[in-house]
Design a protein around this motif. Structure first.
Motif: not given
Length: 108
Positions: A82-108
């Motif tokens: 949450e300190a990094e701007g990620i919303q977490v409700v009931d131990d689950q990340i909100q908009g997870f798909k939006s904040v998801f960072w795939d090393p395969m795509e980003e570091l390729m």
DNA sequence: CACTTGACTTATT
DNA sequence: TAATAAGCCAAGT
């Protein structure tokens, strides 16, 4: 000079940008060599040996804070996210798909 | 050197 | 849709 499997995981986790998260399976797939998500999770268990491993940015593929129980406090992981701007409700990340960072795509 | 464990993921029932 | 089984492989004991 070959880094231990742990160290390889740490290198990837350190590359995760703030406000972003990734999954164990994504890291495992990025490391290749047929690594399984369990190896990543297990490596993270030893991440406490290093100070700069943002383990709070690594969650399971559901965006659920599966590893929160391993932190200093059960809420430390959620607060860190949450300190990094990620919303977490009931131990689950909100908009997870939006904040998801795939090393395969980003570091390729 | 064999067995157990583990912060997961996918497939099957 | 939820619960259970199997697959995955390195490190610890």
């Amino acid at each position: 000079m070959s880094l231990s499997f742990f160290e390889q995981v740490y290198e990837v986790v350190k590359l995760i940008p703030e406000g972003r998260v990734t999954s164990y399976g994504a890291i495992a797939k990025y490391l290749g060599s047929g690594q399984s998500a369990r190896m990543v999770g297990w490596a993270m268990n030893a991440s406490h040996t290093l100070p700069d491993v943002p383990a709070h940015r690594v969650v399971n593929r559901n965006g659920l804070l599966s590893g929160k129980m391993h932190f200093s406090s059960p809420t430390a992981m959620q607060e860190a996210l949450e300190a990094e701007g990620i919303q977490v409700v009931d131990d689950q990340i909100q908009g997870f798909k939006s904040v998801f960072w795939d090393p395969m795509e980003e570091l390729m």
